[in-house]
Design an enzyme around this catalytic site. Structure first.
Site, short mmCIF file in Angstrom:
data_model
loop_
_atom_site.label_atom_id
_atom_site.label_comp_id
_atom_site.label_asym_id
_atom_site.label_seq_id
_atom_site.Cartn_x
_atom_site.Cartn_y
_atom_site.Cartn_z
N CYS A 233 0.83 -1.21 0.00
CA CYS A 233 0.00 0.00 0.00
C CYS A 233 0.87 1.26 0.00
O CYS A 233 1.74 1.41 0.84
CB CYS A 233 -0.90 -0.02 1.23
SG CYS A 233 -1.88 1.46 1.45
N CYS A 236 0.31 3.03 3.58
CA CYS A 236 0.77 2.51 4.87
C CYS A 236 1.83 1.41 4.74
O CYS A 236 2.43 1.01 5.74
CB CYS A 236 -0.41 1.98 5.68
SG CYS A 236 -1.03 0.41 5.07
N CYS A 254 -6.92 -1.97 1.19
CA CYS A 254 -5.90 -2.17 2.21
C CYS A 254 -6.58 -2.08 3.57
O CYS A 254 -7.59 -1.39 3.73
CB CYS A 254 -4.82 -1.09 2.09
SG CYS A 254 -3.56 -1.21 3.37
N CYS A 256 -5.76 -0.45 5.99
CA CYS A 256 -5.71 0.91 6.54
C CYS A 256 -6.92 1.74 6.10
O CYS A 256 -7.10 2.86 6.57
CB CYS A 256 -4.42 1.62 6.14
SG CYS A 256 -4.36 2.14 4.41
N ASP A 375 20.46 -0.07 -15.74
CA ASP A 375 20.24 -1.28 -14.95
C ASP A 375 19.22 -2.16 -15.67
O ASP A 375 18.07 -1.78 -15.85
CB ASP A 375 19.70 -0.87 -13.57
CG ASP A 375 19.41 -2.07 -12.69
OD1 ASP A 375 19.74 -3.20 -13.09
OD2 ASP A 375 18.85 -1.86 -11.59
#
Ligand SMILES: [Zn+2]
Lengths: 451, 249
Positions: A233, A236, A254, A256, A375
């Site tokens: 999330c 959170c 989520c 939260c 990368d």
């Protein structure tokens, strides 16, 4: 509006320069309008003239032109971007993938109303935007593709009517930092804006987190096959629960309290649903679900800006290729379809396209220059295992990295570092060529120039 | 060490510590077992899942500050990995994963968090510039001989205490920030190398597998990997030449 004689004089010069540039514009500008520019403040007007002159000189010298001009204009007038947008209705398009396509779609749709200034060539940083706006000063509408990491700076400057937020996923990590950092910057920038409507894909957790801060949001269920960057999330850090029905994400939340908003627009398998509940078959000429998602987001933005839906969709349907993507090029009897995939999310949309005809050989071209990201570890986030059994060729400047990835994916392949040799190495007939950013760019121009 | 017929590899918190393709390390280990006719299995251990102490190898990847504190609290609550490590299981951690295995680590906000204490290292924010680019090192002779190649992208400065040994000496790049990259202590290993590190360094992968299987493994020669390693080494040499720097092997 203070316009002195000097300003008017400058405006005349601007017009001449614009025509010069228009005549030579290599990217197709849909709506060519005569630039007037008479109501620009003197400093911006002078800066624009200087910029256009620099662009012209750069083109004569064999350079790219527009962006150099934009750079000169910005150096002379750092506020040029805001001033060039001041009297226009502006829509910004940002996100990791699909910016160029969606910008083109929205510009086409908006052109139903009035002429549109737009940056077609993928020049999506401030200098490129100034260049695009300087060459089309009379258009009352602007649709601008914005690099997601520049959005905060640009949205502050132009105070857009609409921001279209497509998706957020990892891309060029070593260059621009992590996608979650990008999301937090977008969130803060969007929170600062007043009277801006954000059109956002609510199936993308990171996009939802950024868009939630807007005064007004139009939520679009645009789907997306890649969720690797949003399993935790953004609010959170805990795990986001995802509800999947018949292979499609239907909800996420989520613990939260942060959760997927209810969309007013949706698209699934080519069928788009509008806020009034009407259903339309998109019938695009561009392939794949990613383009259908982009079209739906563009239509949601266009109708918010008062474009009638049906003519907007008709205009979007006229698009057959975007900057050379999806187009086919012939070379020595090989009919090459060129696809751009520059990160795992792009690959998630590309893999289904490769299943359309499993007899076609697949050439994968990978570079690792600055613009691609140096990368290459993102190759390990792509399920190349799905290509087992196909004829696959690894090519490009970093094809050694790809060859190792394919080896571990159990995909038999041939390693041919030179892309043209790779194309000549397959039997005549149709072939898929999937390339990342600079590989795509170079091959597109090389193949269309008969290299 | 004792194990049943399947080598079990845990991918620890790939949902928060998996930013840079590091889950590819599990793919590499699994395939190198398969090529030798040894059965392997990858177990995904996400946030909220219990962490079994019965696995042979545990892998941790890179991630950002918040993911680190979340990972520490989750792994403290479910200490299966630490229990397994105490019994000789192999733990290999990359970048942010390396930092949380240490005694403590200080985030970019200046707050110091306790780590899992599997490695005697401490990490603080390093210089203001991020270390981003190719990393080339020579491993501790006790481990294996082939030079190590990877891609680093971090800002951490990691200092080793008396119980930890450096994993490798830096030839090119930054690593821990004091001439070395990574650390090891028994079968617990840490590095700043992405790439993924095991894809670019088969000798490192085989060291871990040898520890897990408990007996020597047949060598495998894959030309594509040698070619990639040579190419990356040449690229580093060219960058060093441009900066007029001599590579010390
Ligand atoms: Zn949450």
């Amino acid at each position: 509006m203070v316009v002195g004689g000097f300003g008017n004089l400058m405006a005349e010069s601007v017009r001449v320069d614009d025509r010069w540039l228009m005549d030579r514009a290599s990217t197709g500008v849909d709506e060519v309008s005569t630039a007037q520019g008479g109501d620009l403040p003197a400093r911006t007007a002078a800066a624009v003239v200087a910029g256009n002159l620099a662009a012209k000189l750069s083109k004569v010298a064999g350079g790219g032109g527009g962006i150099i001009g934009g750079r000169v204009t910005l150096a002379l007038d750092p506020n040029a971007l805001g001033r060039l947008c001041r009297d226009r209705t502006v829509a910004l398009v940002t996100g990791t993938n699909g910016k160029t396509t969606t910008t083109m779609m929205l510009a086409r749709a908006m052109s139903v109303l009035q002429p549109v200034a737009t940056n077609h060539s993928g020049a999506n940083m401030p200098d490129g935007l100034v260049a695009a706006l300087s060459t089309d000063q009379a258009a009352p509408l602007a649709v601008l593709e914005i690099d997601e990491n520049y959005l905060p700076k640009i949205s502050d400057a132009v105070q857009p009517a609409v921001i279209v937020l497509l998706n957020l996923s990892r891309d060029q990590m070593d260059r621009v930092g992590e996608v979650r950092h990008t999301e937090r910057n977008l969130r803060t920038a969007i929170a600062r804006l007043r009277d801006t409507t954000v059109v956002a894909n609510c199936d993308d957790v990171l996009v939802t987190s950024a868009a939630t801060e807007a005064d007004s949001v139009i939520w679009v269920s645009a789907g997306g096959n890649w969720r690797g960057d949003s399993t935790s999330c953004p609010r959170c850090g805990m795990r986001v629960h995802v509800c999947v029905t018949d292979g499609t994400v239907t909800d996420w939340y989520c613990d939260c309290g942060f959760r997927r908003p209810t969309p007013t627009w949706a698209v699934r398998e080519g069928l788009m649903t509008t806020p009034s509940g009407e259903c339309f078959e998109l019938a695009l000429r561009l392939p794949g679900s990613a383009n259908e998602a982009d079209a739906t987001l563009a239509l949601a933005a266009a109708t918010h800006l008062s474009v009638p839906l049906k003519p907007a969709l008709d205009r979007i349907r006229t698009i057959t290729g975007v900057g050379g993507r999806y187009t086919t090029v012939s070379r020595n009897g090989r009919i090459v379809r060129i696809l751009l995939a520059k990160n795992p999310a792009g690959w998630a949309e590309t893999l289904p396209l490769l299943r359309e005809d499993t007899s076609r050989p697949i050439i994968i071209a990978v570079n690792g220059r600055e613009a691609d990201g140096r990368d290459l570890s993102w190759l390990w986030d792509i399920p190349f295992e799905q290509l087992a059994g196909r004829q696959v060729l690894a090519t490009g400047e970093r094809s050694a990295d790809l060859a190792v990835r394919l080896t571990y994916a159990g995909v038999q392949h041939t390693h041919v570092p030179d892309p043209y040799q790779a194309i000549d190495g397959v039997d005549p007939g149709s072939v898929e060529l999937v390339a990342n950013y600079t590989a795509f760019r170079d091959l597109k121009s090389g193949l269309s120039n008969g290299a | 060490m004792v194990h049943d017929s399947v080598v079990r590899i845990g991918l620890v918190l790939p949902d928060v510590l998996g930013t840079y393709g590091d889950s590819g390390n599990a793919t590499v280990l699994l395939k190198r077992l398969e090529w030798r006719g040894i059965r392997g299995e990858v177990v995904q251990l996400g946030v909220g899942d219990p962490v079994p102490n019965s696995l042979d190898i545990y892998l941790l990847g890179g991630g950002e500050d918040r993911a680190q504190t979340l990972a520490v609290s989750h792994l403290t609550e479910h200490p299966g990995m630490q229990q397994a490590a105490a019994n000789g299981a192999v733990v290999m951690a990359v970048c942010a994963g390396l930092q949380i295995l240490g005694e403590d680590f200080t985030g970019s906000d200046g707050v110091t968090h306790g780590g899992l204490g599997l490695l005697d290292v401490r990490t603080t924010p390093g210089s203001s510039t991020r270390a981003v680019g190719e990393l080339l090192t020579l491993p501790d002779k006790e481990l294996f001989a082939d030079p190590m190649t990877g891609f680093e992208n971090h800002q951490g400065h990691t200092q080793l205490g008396a119980s930890a040994r450096p994993l490798s000496r830096v030839v090119y790049g930054t690593g821990n920030g004091e001439g070395h990259d990574g650390a090891y202590q028994g079968h617990v290993l840490g590095t700043y190398m992405h790439g993924p590190v095991l894809a670019r360094n088969p000798a490192f992968a085989d060291l871990m597998l040898t520890w897990a299987v408990g007996s020597p493994l047949a060598p495998i020669d894959i030309p594509a990997i040698s070619q990639l390693r040579n190419e990356r080494r040449r690229a580093v040499q060219q960058m060093a030449n441009r900066r007029k720097r001599l590579l010390r092997f």
